[in-house]
Write an enzyme that holds these catalytic residues in place. Structure first.
Site, PDB file in Angstrom:
ATOM      1  N   GLU A  49      33.987 -31.644  37.420  1.00 43.12           N
ATOM      2  CA  GLU A  49      35.008 -30.662  37.812  1.00 43.12           C
ATOM      3  C   GLU A  49      36.315 -31.377  38.148  1.00 43.12           C
ATOM      4  O   GLU A  49      36.316 -32.413  38.823  1.00 43.12           O
ATOM      5  CB  GLU A  49      34.499 -29.894  39.024  1.00 43.12           C
ATOM      6  CG  GLU A  49      35.500 -28.949  39.653  1.00 43.12           C
ATOM      7  CD  GLU A  49      35.006 -28.399  40.980  1.00 43.12           C
ATOM      8  OE1 GLU A  49      35.672 -27.494  41.522  1.00 43.12           O
ATOM      9  OE2 GLU A  49      33.964 -28.864  41.487  1.00 43.12           O
ATOM     10  N   PHE A  50      37.422 -30.811  37.686  1.00 43.92           N
ATOM     11  CA  PHE A  50      38.727 -31.338  38.073  1.00 43.92           C
ATOM     12  C   PHE A  50      39.211 -30.605  39.312  1.00 43.92           C
ATOM     13  O   PHE A  50      39.307 -29.379  39.323  1.00 43.92           O
ATOM     14  CB  PHE A  50      39.746 -31.172  36.939  1.00 43.92           C
ATOM     15  CG  PHE A  50      41.085 -31.780  37.266  1.00 43.92           C
ATOM     16  CD1 PHE A  50      41.334 -33.109  36.993  1.00 43.92           C
ATOM     17  CD2 PHE A  50      42.077 -31.029  37.890  1.00 43.92           C
ATOM     18  CE1 PHE A  50      42.563 -33.682  37.319  1.00 43.92           C
ATOM     19  CE2 PHE A  50      43.295 -31.589  38.217  1.00 43.92           C
ATOM     20  CZ  PHE A  50      43.538 -32.920  37.924  1.00 43.92           C
ATOM     21  N   ILE A  51      39.495 -31.352  40.365  1.00 48.13           N
ATOM     22  CA  ILE A  51      40.016 -30.781  41.605  1.00 48.13           C
ATOM     23  C   ILE A  51      41.467 -31.215  41.759  1.00 48.13           C
ATOM     24  O   ILE A  51      41.769 -32.413  41.761  1.00 48.13           O
ATOM     25  CB  ILE A  51      39.199 -31.230  42.830  1.00 48.13           C
ATOM     26  CG1 ILE A  51      37.759 -30.724  42.723  1.00 48.13           C
ATOM     27  CG2 ILE A  51      39.840 -30.729  44.126  1.00 48.13           C
ATOM     28  CD1 ILE A  51      36.859 -31.168  43.865  1.00 48.13           C
TER      29      ILE A  51
ATOM     30  N   ASP B  45      30.048 -44.668  50.693  1.00 43.05           N
ATOM     31  CA  ASP B  45      31.189 -45.548  50.411  1.00 43.05           C
ATOM     32  C   ASP B  45      32.462 -44.845  50.859  1.00 43.05           C
ATOM     33  O   ASP B  45      33.433 -44.734  50.119  1.00 43.05           O
ATOM     34  CB  ASP B  45      31.242 -45.878  48.918  1.00 43.05           C
ATOM     35  CG  ASP B  45      32.298 -46.941  48.586  1.00 43.05           C
ATOM     36  OD1 ASP B  45      32.735 -47.654  49.516  1.00 43.05           O
ATOM     37  OD2 ASP B  45      32.678 -47.058  47.404  1.00 43.05           O
TER      38      ASP B  45
END
Length: 271
Positions: free
Chosen positions: A142-144, A247
Site C-alpha cells: 500500500e502507498f501511504i 527496528d
C-alpha cells in the site's frame, strides 16, 4: 520459502508455512474475451509480455488496475530502491533489491501484516512478494501519503502500546520466520525464556557477527560476561511476549496526511 507468496494473516503462530506456500490466484478471463479467439489471443500475448515484469503483472491483474500511468523513484535508503506506481486504481509502493532474494521481503511482509492485523497503529499493507527475472526481489505494498512531519509522538506511543497489548504470543519469544534488521540477519527461533532468547539470538548473535567481521576479541569477551550475568538484572520484572516493530527509529516513523502515526520497515518479533 516460496518466492511468490500470498499474504495471509501473520498473527497466528501457524501462518508462516501457509503464507510461504500459498500463491496468489489469477483472475479468470472475462467472458467476452473467452468468447472471441482473436481477443483471447491478444490478451494472452499481453499477459505473456507482462510475464517478464512480475510487478506490472500483479498490478494489472491482482491489483485491479487496468493502466499504469507512470512510475517515479522516491528513494529507498541504502539497501533497497523504491518507486511509486501510479495507476487508474490506486498508487502502489514498490521496493526492489537487485542482489538479495525474496526471503528478506517475505520477512518484512509477514511483520507488516502482523502489525496491520492488530488494527492499532497504521502500517502499509503488503500485497505481494516475488523474485525478479533479472535476479533479486520485490515487494508491493500500500502507498501511504506522508504528512509534513513525524506527527504527534505521544499519539505514536499510545498506538504502539495498543499494538503491544493486541498481539500477545502463546509460543514464547521470537517470530514465525527469521528476518533482517537492515540487511543483517535476525534469528527469531521461538524460545520460552526471554533471557535465553535475548542472550542467544540478540546479544550473542550480534557479538558473533562482530567478532567474525572485526576480530575484536575484547568486545566479544566483555559481551559474554554480560550475558552470563544478565539474569539478575531482570529480577522482579514481569515479562510477557508481545509483538514488536523490532527496528523502531526515527527513519521508520512518519505520519499520514491526517497526522496519524505510521510505522514501516519492521524487523518484527515477539519480545
Amino acid at each position: 520459502m516460496a518466492a511468490n507468496v500470498a499474504l495471509l494473516s501473520a498473527s497466528s503462530p501457524s501462518t508462516s508455512a501457509a503464507v510461504a506456500s500459498s500463491f496468489l490466484s489469477r483472475r479468470p478471463l472475462p467472458r467476452c474475451c473467452a468468447a472471441s479467439p482473436r481477443r483471447a489471443s491478444s490478451r494472452l500475448s499481453i499477459m505473456a509480455a507482462l510475464g517478464d515484469d512480475p510487478i506490472k503483472e500483479w498490478i494489472l491483474t491482482e491489483g485491479k488496475a487496468t493502466q499504469i500511468k507512470g512510475t517515479r523513484s522516491i528513494g529507498g535508503g541504502c539497501i533497497n530502491a523504491a518507486q511509486r506506481y501510479d495507476t487508474d486504481a490506486v498508487p502502489f509502493f514498490v521496493k526492489t533489491n537487485s542482489r538479495i532474494g525474496p526471503e528478506m521481503f517475505e520477512g518484512e511482509a509477514l511483520g507488516l501484516k502482523a502489525m496491520y492485523d492488530t488494527k492499532s497503529i497504521r502500517v502499509p499493507l503488503p500485497y505481494k512478494v516475488g523474485s525478479l527475472p533479472t535476479g533479486g526481489s520485490f515487494i508491493i505494498m500500500e502507498f501511504i501519503e506522508f504528512g509534513r512531519s513525524r506527527g504527534d509522538q505521544s499519539a505514536l506511543g499510545r498506538k504502539l502500546a495498543e499494538m503491544h497489548k493486541s498481539a500477545k504470543s502463546d509460543k514464547g519469544y521470537g517470530f514465525h520466520v527469521d528476518n533482517t534488521i537492515g540487511s543483517t540477519p535476525q534469528i527469531n527461533t521461538w524460545t520460552a525464556d526471554w533471557i535465553e532468547f535475548y542472550s542467544k539470538h540478540r546479544l550473542g548473535y550480534q557479538l558473533e557477527l562482530a567478532s567474525r567481521r572485526y576480530g575484536d576479541s575484547a568486545i566479544y569477551e566483555k559481551g559474554q560476561r554480560l550475558i552470563k550475568n544478565i539474569r539478575p538484572l531482570f529480577d522482579g520484572a514481569v515479562l510477557e511476549p508481545c509483538l514488536l516493530h523490532g527496528d523502531l527509529w526515527s527513519g521508520n516513523i512518519s505520519s499520514d496526511t491526517k497526522g496519524d502515526p505510521v510505522i514501516l520497515d519492521p524487523a518484527c518479533y515477539c519480545k
